[in-house]
Design a protein around this motif. Structure first.
Motif, PDB file in Angstrom:
ATOM      1  N   HIS A   1      -2.331  11.933   6.803  1.00  0.00           N
ATOM      2  CA  HIS A   1      -3.825  12.112   5.977  1.00  0.00           C
ATOM      3  C   HIS A   1      -4.535  11.148   6.880  1.00  0.00           C
ATOM      4  CE1 HIS A   1      -0.503  13.240   3.232  1.00  0.00           C
ATOM      5  NE2 HIS A   1       0.324  12.269   3.469  1.00  0.00           N
ATOM      6  N   CYS A   2      -4.881  11.395   8.349  1.00  0.00           N
ATOM      7  CA  CYS A   2      -5.752  10.240   8.801  1.00  0.00           C
ATOM      8  C   CYS A   2      -6.582  11.488   9.179  1.00  0.00           C
ATOM      9  CB  CYS A   2      -5.079  10.702   9.909  1.00  0.00           C
ATOM     10  SG  CYS A   2      -3.840   8.924  10.242  1.00  0.00           S
ATOM     11  N   THR A   3      -8.053  10.885   9.846  1.00  0.00           N
ATOM     12  CA  THR A   3      -9.273  11.043  10.104  1.00  0.00           C
ATOM     13  C   THR A   3      -9.928  11.378  12.030  1.00  0.00           C
ATOM     14  OG1 THR A   3     -10.267  11.267   7.711  1.00  0.00           O
ATOM     15  CG2 THR A   3     -11.683  11.255   9.709  1.00  0.00           C
ATOM     16  N   PHE A   4     -10.076  12.266  12.396  1.00  0.00           N
ATOM     17  CA  PHE A   4     -10.504  11.820  13.548  1.00  0.00           C
ATOM     18  C   PHE A   4     -11.630  12.459  13.652  1.00  0.00           C
ATOM     19  CE2 PHE A   4      -5.602  12.306  13.260  1.00  0.00           C
ATOM     20  CZ  PHE A   4      -5.060  11.461  14.035  1.00  0.00           C
ATOM     21  N   ALA A   5     -12.430  11.524  14.369  1.00  0.00           N
ATOM     22  CA  ALA A   5     -13.430  11.576  14.531  1.00  0.00           C
ATOM     23  C   ALA A   5     -14.375  11.344  15.616  1.00  0.00           C
ATOM     24  CB  ALA A   5     -14.782  11.683  13.170  1.00  0.00           C
ATOM     25  N   ASN A   6     -14.945  12.581  16.388  1.00  0.00           N
ATOM     26  CA  ASN A   6     -16.082  13.103  17.139  1.00  0.00           C
ATOM     27  C   ASN A   6     -15.398  12.381  18.370  1.00  0.00           C
ATOM     28  OD1 ASN A   6     -18.422  12.830  19.215  1.00  0.00           O
ATOM     29  ND2 ASN A   6     -19.062  10.729  18.561  1.00  0.00           N
ATOM     30  N   HIS A   7     -14.104  12.805  18.901  1.00  0.00           N
ATOM     31  CA  HIS A   7     -13.294  12.429  20.048  1.00  0.00           C
ATOM     32  C   HIS A   7     -13.065  13.447  21.300  1.00  0.00           C
ATOM     33  CE1 HIS A   7     -10.780   9.134  18.414  1.00  0.00           C
ATOM     34  NE2 HIS A   7     -10.524   9.581  16.985  1.00  0.00           N
ATOM     35  N   SER A   8     -13.165  13.227  22.109  1.00  0.00           N
ATOM     36  CA  SER A   8     -12.743  13.979  22.999  1.00  0.00           C
ATOM     37  C   SER A   8     -11.378  14.287  23.507  1.00  0.00           C
ATOM     38  CB  SER A   8     -13.739  13.485  24.330  1.00  0.00           C
ATOM     39  OG  SER A   8     -13.432  14.037  25.572  1.00  0.00           O
ATOM     40  N   PHE A   9     -10.951  15.015  23.810  1.00  0.00           N
ATOM     41  CA  PHE A   9     -10.104  15.384  24.167  1.00  0.00           C
ATOM     42  C   PHE A   9      -9.737  16.238  25.789  1.00  0.00           C
ATOM     43  CE2 PHE A   9      -9.064  14.555  19.435  1.00  0.00           C
ATOM     44  CZ  PHE A   9      -7.480  13.595  19.798  1.00  0.00           C
TER      45      PHE A   9
ATOM     46  N   ASN B   1      -2.192  16.577   7.043  1.00  0.00           N
ATOM     47  CA  ASN B   1      -3.055  16.184   6.104  1.00  0.00           C
ATOM     48  C   ASN B   1      -3.355  15.817   7.099  1.00  0.00           C
ATOM     49  OD1 ASN B   1      -4.722  17.116   3.816  1.00  0.00           O
ATOM     50  ND2 ASN B   1      -3.929  14.679   3.249  1.00  0.00           N
ATOM     51  N   CYS B   2      -4.571  16.187   8.327  1.00  0.00           N
ATOM     52  CA  CYS B   2      -5.199  15.186   8.938  1.00  0.00           C
ATOM     53  C   CYS B   2      -7.005  16.126   8.879  1.00  0.00           C
ATOM     54  CB  CYS B   2      -4.777  15.159  10.308  1.00  0.00           C
ATOM     55  SG  CYS B   2      -3.409  14.069  10.753  1.00  0.00           S
ATOM     56  N   VAL B   3      -7.785  15.410   9.960  1.00  0.00           N
ATOM     57  CA  VAL B   3      -8.926  15.538   9.228  1.00  0.00           C
ATOM     58  C   VAL B   3      -9.783  15.879  11.137  1.00  0.00           C
ATOM     59  CG1 VAL B   3     -10.818  16.543   8.329  1.00  0.00           C
ATOM     60  CG2 VAL B   3      -9.143  15.519   6.784  1.00  0.00           C
ATOM     61  N   PHE B   4     -10.207  17.208  12.028  1.00  0.00           N
ATOM     62  CA  PHE B   4     -10.391  16.982  13.063  1.00  0.00           C
ATOM     63  C   PHE B   4     -11.833  17.019  13.269  1.00  0.00           C
ATOM     64  CE2 PHE B   4      -6.661  17.106  13.633  1.00  0.00           C
ATOM     65  CZ  PHE B   4      -6.097  16.350  14.729  1.00  0.00           C
ATOM     66  N   ILE B   5     -13.212  16.230  13.124  1.00  0.00           N
ATOM     67  CA  ILE B   5     -14.876  16.029  13.177  1.00  0.00           C
ATOM     68  C   ILE B   5     -14.920  16.065  14.105  1.00  0.00           C
ATOM     69  CG2 ILE B   5     -16.822  15.946  12.026  1.00  0.00           C
ATOM     70  CD1 ILE B   5     -14.904  14.766   9.460  1.00  0.00           C
ATOM     71  N   GLY B   6     -16.115  17.544  14.829  1.00  0.00           N
ATOM     72  CA  GLY B   6     -16.486  17.402  16.076  1.00  0.00           C
ATOM     73  C   GLY B   6     -16.147  16.492  17.127  1.00  0.00           C
ATOM     74  N   CYS B   7     -14.371  17.901  17.579  1.00  0.00           N
ATOM     75  CA  CYS B   7     -13.906  16.899  18.367  1.00  0.00           C
ATOM     76  C   CYS B   7     -14.034  17.472  19.772  1.00  0.00           C
ATOM     77  CB  CYS B   7     -11.964  16.864  17.783  1.00  0.00           C
ATOM     78  SG  CYS B   7     -11.683  15.062  16.377  1.00  0.00           S
TER      79      CYS B   7
ATOM     80  N   THR C   1       3.478  20.941  19.018  1.00  0.00           N
ATOM     81  CA  THR C   1       2.879  20.131  18.445  1.00  0.00           C
ATOM     82  C   THR C   1       2.613  20.643  17.256  1.00  0.00           C
ATOM     83  OG1 THR C   1       1.515  18.745  20.488  1.00  0.00           O
ATOM     84  CG2 THR C   1       0.858  18.756  17.616  1.00  0.00           C
ATOM     85  N   ARG C   2       3.027  20.295  16.109  1.00  0.00           N
ATOM     86  CA  ARG C   2       2.976  21.321  14.720  1.00  0.00           C
ATOM     87  C   ARG C   2       0.862  20.305  13.949  1.00  0.00           C
ATOM     88  NH1 ARG C   2       7.531  20.189  11.190  1.00  0.00           N
ATOM     89  NH2 ARG C   2       7.861  18.343  12.405  1.00  0.00           N
ATOM     90  N   PHE C   3       0.562  21.149  13.642  1.00  0.00           N
ATOM     91  CA  PHE C   3      -0.842  20.921  12.267  1.00  0.00           C
ATOM     92  C   PHE C   3      -0.719  21.287  11.276  1.00  0.00           C
ATOM     93  CE2 PHE C   3      -2.107  20.814  17.145  1.00  0.00           C
ATOM     94  CZ  PHE C   3      -2.878  19.366  17.235  1.00  0.00           C
ATOM     95  N   MET C   4       0.057  20.112  10.212  1.00  0.00           N
ATOM     96  CA  MET C   4       0.107  21.082   9.230  1.00  0.00           C
ATOM     97  C   MET C   4      -0.671  20.596   8.002  1.00  0.00           C
ATOM     98  SD  MET C   4       3.372  22.284   9.804  1.00  0.00           S
ATOM     99  CE  MET C   4       3.783  22.801   8.510  1.00  0.00           C
ATOM    100  N   GLY C   5      -1.315  21.690   7.669  1.00  0.00           N
ATOM    101  CA  GLY C   5      -2.635  22.017   6.499  1.00  0.00           C
ATOM    102  C   GLY C   5      -3.820  20.761   7.044  1.00  0.00           C
ATOM    103  N   CYS C   6      -4.026  20.430   8.277  1.00  0.00           N
ATOM    104  CA  CYS C   6      -5.370  20.250   8.809  1.00  0.00           C
ATOM    105  C   CYS C   6      -6.353  21.174   8.721  1.00  0.00           C
ATOM    106  CB  CYS C   6      -4.402  19.693  10.223  1.00  0.00           C
ATOM    107  SG  CYS C   6      -3.530  19.015  10.582  1.00  0.00           S
ATOM    108  N   ARG C   7      -7.337  20.191   8.902  1.00  0.00           N
ATOM    109  CA  ARG C   7      -8.725  20.571   8.397  1.00  0.00           C
ATOM    110  C   ARG C   7      -9.276  20.388  10.264  1.00  0.00           C
ATOM    111  NH1 ARG C   7      -8.479  17.443   4.270  1.00  0.00           N
ATOM    112  NH2 ARG C   7      -8.105  19.498   2.210  1.00  0.00           N
ATOM    113  N   PHE C   8     -10.208  21.715  10.698  1.00  0.00           N
ATOM    114  CA  PHE C   8     -10.948  21.150  12.068  1.00  0.00           C
ATOM    115  C   PHE C   8     -12.102  21.875  11.580  1.00  0.00           C
ATOM    116  CE2 PHE C   8      -5.930  22.010  12.620  1.00  0.00           C
ATOM    117  CZ  PHE C   8      -6.480  21.422  13.961  1.00  0.00           C
TER     118      PHE C   8
END
Length: 298
Positions: free
Chosen positions: A44-52, A64-70, A80-87
């Protein structure tokens, strides 16, 4: 504190550092280029404007995480599992995916390269259908026609496998959710989908339509007309040969451009010629629809 989006509301801002674990947190604006992220566990975390960029993410869980503009360009994601995430509006150019899981995840304004993601599709037919439909739409919106077509075909195959599993009652889930009536409905839908595939390749493969049209006009109907050759008449008032019957069949299918000296004089032959002409009109309409859809996807 400035929230990057509504997805960060109610979540405390934190730094994305080792041991890479957290819950109900918001992370923003960090660069983890070429870094290794092992055993990450975020819920349940938000990741915004990260560079990987060229980062390696291994053995992680994002629930249940959100990745915005990553920015995931040339990143390597493994086990790696991304379960119910939003990109949302992320960049996945040249990403490498190895044994990853994206169940129940949704993409907006971005998509994963098909050749990489195809090996990470969910094994469940209905889940695979949902995510490939989502990625087909997003690929089309981004102007990636080839990617969109690949995802559409994967969606159709998953849908057919889902229907067939429902008909067979392959698992307790299907047996619980599909009673006798719903199984019959699933069978009808599955048969119609197969018919769509055989007749014109789901509207995605023009060669299937051309192949079937040639099969009808050069083999099937000429053979039927040959059996009814007594009901056919040639301009020279003799029995037409098989090649002349093929020309007659092509004349029925193609409105212009083909002229034969054969006419149907018997009732059965006339009915057969009318049916073939109708099939020709339908085939031309389907081909026009294919061209229209192709132009839209381009």
């Amino acid at each position: 504190m400035t929230d990057v989006s509504a997805y960060s509301l109610g979540r405390a801002v934190a730094a994305l550092t080792e041991p890479y674990k957290g819950q109900d947190l918001a992370f923003g604006g960090q660069r983890l280029d070429c870094q290794m992220m092992l055993d990450a566990n975020y819920k349940h975390c938000t990741f915004a404007n990260h560079s990987f960029l060229k980062a390696k993410i291994q053995n992680g869980l994002f629930l249940n995480c959100v990745f915005i503009g990553c920015y995931f360009r040339r990143a390597e994601l493994q086990n790696t599992r991304f379960m119910g995430c939003r990109f949302i509006d992320c960049n996945f150019s040249h990403i490498s995916l190895k044994s990853c899981d994206f169940k129940y995840s949704v993409f907006h304004g971005c998509q994963l390269p098909f050749d990489e993601f195809v090996h990470c599709f969910p094994s469940e037919h209905n889940l695979r259908e949902d995510i490939t439909r989502n990625l087909a739409i997003e690929s089309s919106n981004l102007g990636l026609a080839r990617e969109a077509r690949s995802y559409r075909m994967a969606e159709i195959r998953a849908h057919e496998e889902h229907l067939l599993a429902a008909v067979k009652g392959n698992s307790s889930w299907y047996r619980e959710h599909y009673d006798s009536l719903r199984r019959i409905e699933a069978l009808v839908q599955w048969l119609l989908s197969l018919l769509n595939r055989w007749l014109w390749g789901y509207g995605e493969r023009a060669w299937v339509l051309v192949r079937n049209l040639l099969l009808v006009s050069v083999i099937i109907f000429p053979s039927l007309f040959y059996m009814l050759r007594d009901e056919l008449d040639h301009a020279s008032h003799r029995a037409p040969g098989f090649m002349e019957i093929i020309h007659f069949s092509l004349e029925n299918v193609i409105p212009t451009g083909v002229v034969s000296n054969v006419v149907a004089v018997g009732n059965a032959a006339r009915v057969l010629a009318g049916i073939e002409s109708l099939l020709g009109v339908v085939a031309i309409a389907l081909f026009a629809a294919y061209i229209f859809r192709w132009s839209l996807h381009r």
